[in-house]
Design an enzyme around this catalytic site. Sequence first.
Site, mmCIF file in Angstrom:
data_model
loop_
_atom_site.group_PDB
_atom_site.id
_atom_site.type_symbol
_atom_site.label_atom_id
_atom_site.label_comp_id
_atom_site.label_asym_id
_atom_site.label_seq_id
_atom_site.Cartn_x
_atom_site.Cartn_y
_atom_site.Cartn_z
ATOM 1 N N ARG B 14 14.104 -1.404 53.517
ATOM 2 C CA ARG B 14 14.578 -1.885 54.902
ATOM 3 C C ARG B 14 13.189 -1.742 55.900
ATOM 4 O O ARG B 14 13.217 -3.320 56.702
ATOM 5 C CB ARG B 14 16.047 -1.306 55.049
ATOM 6 C CG ARG B 14 16.853 -2.177 56.416
ATOM 7 C CD ARG B 14 15.926 -1.928 57.951
ATOM 8 N NE ARG B 14 15.759 -0.533 58.197
ATOM 9 C CZ ARG B 14 15.824 -0.298 59.564
ATOM 10 N NH1 ARG B 14 15.100 -1.002 60.125
ATOM 11 N NH2 ARG B 14 15.359 1.125 59.630
ATOM 12 N N ASP B 15 13.570 -0.407 56.328
ATOM 13 C CA ASP B 15 12.057 -0.621 57.350
ATOM 14 C C ASP B 15 11.096 -0.794 57.874
ATOM 15 O O ASP B 15 10.043 -1.199 58.647
ATOM 16 C CB ASP B 15 12.411 0.817 57.852
ATOM 17 C CG ASP B 15 12.041 1.862 59.252
ATOM 18 O OD1 ASP B 15 12.052 0.657 59.967
ATOM 19 O OD2 ASP B 15 11.651 3.023 59.383
ATOM 20 N N HIS B 206 11.308 11.291 60.583
ATOM 21 C CA HIS B 206 10.712 10.001 60.532
ATOM 22 C C HIS B 206 9.121 9.854 60.742
ATOM 23 O O HIS B 206 9.492 9.546 62.175
ATOM 24 C CB HIS B 206 11.907 9.180 60.767
ATOM 25 C CG HIS B 206 11.661 7.803 60.570
ATOM 26 N ND1 HIS B 206 12.328 6.996 59.394
ATOM 27 C CD2 HIS B 206 10.311 7.020 60.815
ATOM 28 C CE1 HIS B 206 11.773 5.554 59.794
ATOM 29 N NE2 HIS B 206 10.437 6.207 60.536
ATOM 30 N N CYS B 239 3.399 -1.804 63.580
ATOM 31 C CA CYS B 239 4.013 -1.244 64.445
ATOM 32 C C CYS B 239 4.047 -2.012 66.039
ATOM 33 O O CYS B 239 2.899 -2.796 66.307
ATOM 34 C CB CYS B 239 3.155 0.505 65.048
ATOM 35 S SG CYS B 239 3.293 0.914 66.893
#
Lengths: 300, 300
Positions: B14-15, B206, B239
């Site tokens: 997902r992330d 995280h 990022c």
Amino acid sequence: MIKEEVKIVEVGPRDGLQNEKVILPIETKIELIDLLVDAGFTTIEPTSFVRPEYIPQMADSKTLFSSILKHEDIVFPALVPNKRGFLNSLDAGAKWIAIFTATSNTFNKKNTNATIDESLKRFDEFVPDAIKEGQTVRGYISTVFGCPYEGETSIDEMLRLCEKLISFGVNEISLGDTIGVANPNQVQVIIQRLKEHFDLSMMAMHFHDTEGMPLANILASYQEGIRIFDSSVAGLGGCPYAKGASGNVASDDVINMFHKMNIKTGIDQDKLHKASRFILKALGKEGSSKFFQANEGRKS
Amino acid sequence: MIKEEVKIVEVGPRDGLQNEKVILPIETKIELIDLLVDAGFTTIEPTSFVRPEYIPQMADSKTLFSSILKHEDIVFPALVPNKRGFLNSLDAGAKWIAIFTATSNTFNKKNTNATIDESLKRFDEFVPDAIKEGQTVRGYISTVFGCPYEGETSIDEMLRLCEKLISFGVNEISLGDTIGVANPNQVQVIIQRLKEHFDLSMMAMHFHDTEGMPLANILASYQEGIRIFDSSVAGLGGCPYAKGASGNVASDDVINMFHKMNIKTGIDQDKLHKASRFILKALGKEGSSKFFQANEGRKS
């Protein structure tokens, strides 16, 4: 009282460039060193005095020295493998030398064509003379955290080599994670053994970024009392034992971590970024420093 | 007694994939999740239930769930932004959900079009229902270590959000270094504040690899008592705040460090390597895991 600042030994011009495929013109190397001095580094490993047929990247070491000695307050340890290299470094005007051995016989033979004890005998042929000449000597011990040929290496052997180097008059010892396999637990164990016998203020740690762990290892070293760290501008250098892997930890990453932790390094990060950008452009590569890349990305 | 093992929450599907440009076929995503289950991950964030016009990478979440629920013992928290997403996840058969807010109002508004307090109101509309339905809820708090818009963020605000999430019945909270600017000192300070109020065993960290520091931050977290870490297979994800920079810390790097430190993760590193190689090939990229790259280099 624990010192809340660290010394960063910049090894990019020698240890870094030696492991790059591109051979740079001497003007580029001098400009890199000038930029590093400007950024605030006080110890820079500029080159080595080795046979150019082995390390063509360093064939210009004598001329290089004549151009960088203008920086009078900077420590420039010249890497020398033997008496011949030492005499050449002396001739070039070097005031500091660096010598190297390893905790693994197999590695040392492949790297210098000498067993560990043969390397100590070589040192005996010139290090006492160097010290008499007023030289300051840095000693490297490679494969402290593991060897590409022998696997695990001995902490006792490392301690024996530290003692030998100190008996020769070496004033700083850099312990190398040559293949980048160290982990924070191992770092802690090794430094705790070191502390039992030696003054930690003369000990440096030299980590590689092969497995992404160098900052964790540096943190663990700092927590145990180490205050000197070797690193390479923009992460110059590679890892001959894992194709495509990163080599020396990037000075950019190390200094960013320390500054974020409010630990002084004496380095101006903007000027270091300029030096990194300069040398990466000259080499035509991206570099392995994540901080440098993020910084470039934020600026673009 | 401190537990000498850690739980790794794999957030790559997902992330990670949400931040990759390439949109993968559903078969590839399912195969990735199968490989991750085979490698030993017990918690995998598989997808999110968000509007496909915002996140096209996750448009297939319902179908995806119908294929992965065969892994009965695996926790698959489905990310849901609101009641609508929750109802869709329920419809797809999800048994765990993940909700998210941030310590920065500006970030939260840009990310979810809601202030922090508006996001808490949204949670109130469905989280108590979810818990009544027997769902388990994971809460994310973003920008805990810094915000791309506001800079420094407040530890007190983080503590307030933890308390709110716990009052909703959330059973695990993940504290996010959204832009990868955390440092080990800050990590220590934040965890020490957390410990004063909450049970650390429900807290996850995280970290992002933006500045090469995630393993140092994970080490510092571990030393302070944290035992749950989020990471992403092969370092999937980028990022958005620094072009070209790395995103999530790579599971490969985290697990390698813990195993080298003799801390158990339950993951088979060879099988993880296989999963990383599979997904990087599917995405046609190199990935940001230094350990993966070194490993590939040693094998070649």
